[in-house]
Design an enzyme around this catalytic site. Sequence first.
Site, PDB file in Angstrom:
ATOM      1  N   ASP A  83      -1.814 -46.482 -41.531  1.00 23.12           N
ATOM      2  CA  ASP A  83      -1.843 -45.025 -41.741  1.00 23.12           C
ATOM      3  C   ASP A  83      -0.722 -44.391 -40.916  1.00 23.12           C
ATOM      4  O   ASP A  83      -0.563 -44.695 -39.725  1.00 23.12           O
ATOM      5  CB  ASP A  83      -3.215 -44.515 -41.269  1.00 23.12           C
ATOM      6  CG  ASP A  83      -3.450 -43.057 -41.615  1.00 23.12           C
ATOM      7  OD1 ASP A  83      -2.914 -42.592 -42.632  1.00 23.12           O
ATOM      8  OD2 ASP A  83      -4.206 -42.395 -40.866  1.00 23.12           O
ATOM      9  N   ILE A 273     -10.099 -39.855 -44.905  1.00 20.91           N
ATOM     10  CA  ILE A 273     -11.184 -39.234 -44.136  1.00 20.91           C
ATOM     11  C   ILE A 273     -11.327 -39.951 -42.799  1.00 20.91           C
ATOM     12  O   ILE A 273     -11.593 -41.155 -42.756  1.00 20.91           O
ATOM     13  CB  ILE A 273     -12.515 -39.312 -44.926  1.00 20.91           C
ATOM     14  CG1 ILE A 273     -12.384 -38.546 -46.258  1.00 20.91           C
ATOM     15  CG2 ILE A 273     -13.672 -38.759 -44.094  1.00 20.91           C
ATOM     16  CD1 ILE A 273     -13.553 -38.719 -47.212  1.00 20.91           C
ATOM     17  N   SER A 275     -11.826 -37.613 -39.437  1.00 22.49           N
ATOM     18  CA  SER A 275     -12.533 -36.713 -38.513  1.00 22.49           C
ATOM     19  C   SER A 275     -14.035 -36.657 -38.792  1.00 22.49           C
ATOM     20  O   SER A 275     -14.846 -36.583 -37.853  1.00 22.49           O
ATOM     21  CB  SER A 275     -11.949 -35.299 -38.595  1.00 22.49           C
ATOM     22  OG  SER A 275     -10.595 -35.318 -38.223  1.00 22.49           O
TER      23      SER A 275
HETATM   24  P1  13P Z   1      -8.938 -35.863 -41.306  1.00 24.49           P
HETATM   25  O1  13P Z   1      -8.523 -35.489 -39.931  1.00 24.49           O
HETATM   26  O2  13P Z   1      -9.160 -34.662 -42.166  1.00 24.49           O
HETATM   27  O3  13P Z   1     -10.104 -36.777 -41.329  1.00 24.49           O
HETATM   28  O4  13P Z   1      -7.708 -36.645 -41.997  1.00 24.49           O
HETATM   29  C1  13P Z   1      -7.522 -38.026 -41.794  1.00 24.49           C
HETATM   30  C2  13P Z   1      -6.195 -38.495 -42.275  1.00 24.49           C
HETATM   31  O5  13P Z   1      -5.479 -37.848 -43.014  1.00 24.49           O
HETATM   32  C3  13P Z   1      -5.774 -39.823 -41.844  1.00 24.49           C
HETATM   33  O6  13P Z   1      -4.487 -40.128 -42.268  1.00 24.49           O
HETATM   34  O1  G3H Z   2      -4.155 -38.772 -39.477  1.00 30.92           O
HETATM   35  C1  G3H Z   2      -4.495 -39.359 -38.470  1.00 30.92           C
HETATM   36  C2  G3H Z   2      -5.785 -40.070 -38.375  1.00 30.92           C
HETATM   37  O2  G3H Z   2      -6.863 -39.185 -38.252  1.00 30.92           O
HETATM   38  C3  G3H Z   2      -5.717 -41.058 -37.256  1.00 30.92           C
HETATM   39  O3  G3H Z   2      -5.863 -40.428 -36.040  1.00 30.92           O
HETATM   40  O4  G3H Z   2      -3.822 -41.022 -34.760  1.00 30.92           O
HETATM   41  O5  G3H Z   2      -5.921 -40.292 -33.593  1.00 30.92           O
HETATM   42  O6  G3H Z   2      -5.795 -42.548 -34.705  1.00 30.92           O
HETATM   43  P1  G3H Z   2      -5.317 -41.122 -34.684  1.00 30.92           P
HETATM   44 ZN    ZN Z   3      -3.184 -38.427 -42.382  1.00 27.11          ZN
END
Ligand code: 13P
Ligand code: G3H
Ligand code: ZN
Length: 331
Positions: A83, A273, A275
């Site tokens: 990610d 998703i 958060s």
């Molecule tokens: P949220 O913070 O809305 O869960 O988004 C997560 C996300 O985009 C991870 O790449």
């Molecule tokens: O978009 C980011 C994700 O919520 C991952 O969060 O960078 O704190 O692991 P993090």
């Molecule tokens: Zn993201």
Amino acid sequence: MALVNTQKMFEMASKGGYAIGAFNVNNMEIIQGITEACQETKSPVILQVSKGARAYANHTYLVKLVEAAVIECPEIPIALHLDHGPDFETCKACIDGGFTSVMIDGSHLSFEENIALTKKVVDYAHDVAARGRYITVEGELGTLAGIEDDVVVEAGNESYTKPEEVIEFVRRTGVDSLAIAIGTSHGAYKFTPEQCTLNEEGILVPPALRFDILEAVQKELGDFPIVLHGSSSVPQNYVKMINENGGQMPNAIGVPESQLRKAAELSVCKINIDSDLRLAMTGTIRKFYNDNPSKFDPREYLKPARANIKELVKHKLINVLGCAGKAEECL
Ligand code: 13P
Ligand code: G3H
Ligand code: ZN
């Protein structure tokens, strides 16, 4: 079955009007909660790992925990995805180190720099001759507000995706999917109360996502898989649980689930998703310790936290993403 890339999942999601859930993972309990929900509902799933997750839990631990989930959940396709890959080197480390999909996030760069970086990752990831497998790549155009790893974008400084740029970006980079910005943002504070309107039940309703931009992108790209980041809905039962048990999260507001369902029915194939799962885990643990001040065995609070993550993910798969029961067709 082995880990899969996202090609087949996106092909079927696009045809079927549903989206694949992409959930961030940082430890064993989160992985178990998500994959048990997917196994029980027969849902395909993307488990994604951020730069911060790799720094926290270690690349090898995360890969091995996900491989354990693949063994425990033999009936569902699972993709392991990087990610917000910040640079070529991180993407390469994940491709070489067992991931089946990566995101290269060049959204903060100029259009030309974003294309050059994304293409470099795509060229490496799609080189099947080099490693005998095709790694799918997600790129991003447009920026979201909020915090992800060490990139902080203040609300008001985000920029929506320009539909007139998407064809050129996809064609010149060769990406397999494209993340776009239509008004979602990272974290638990996506909208201020001032941006929202009060409905008849006294509930704050956030402004609608920019479906006009999504539809314009879809007009340009047809069925090409679109990704939505920042798609937590910030369940108010968990915000309440946190606030009633020593937390302070005033005005935490997310994207209404009805809007995500609508996006999934259009060309959005992957919905990120993170958060929401954090809120479920934190709320559960805060409550557990408030209710049980003398307990000190971590298994006693991690068990209900894992169970609540599982219930929340089940709800998302069935009622929001629409991918429950779709595991077999995605294999
Ligand atoms: P949220 O913070 O809305 O869960 O988004 C997560 C996300 O985009 C991870 O790449
Ligand atoms: O978009 C980011 C994700 O919520 C991952 O969060 O960078 O704190 O692991 P993090
Ligand atoms: Zn993201």
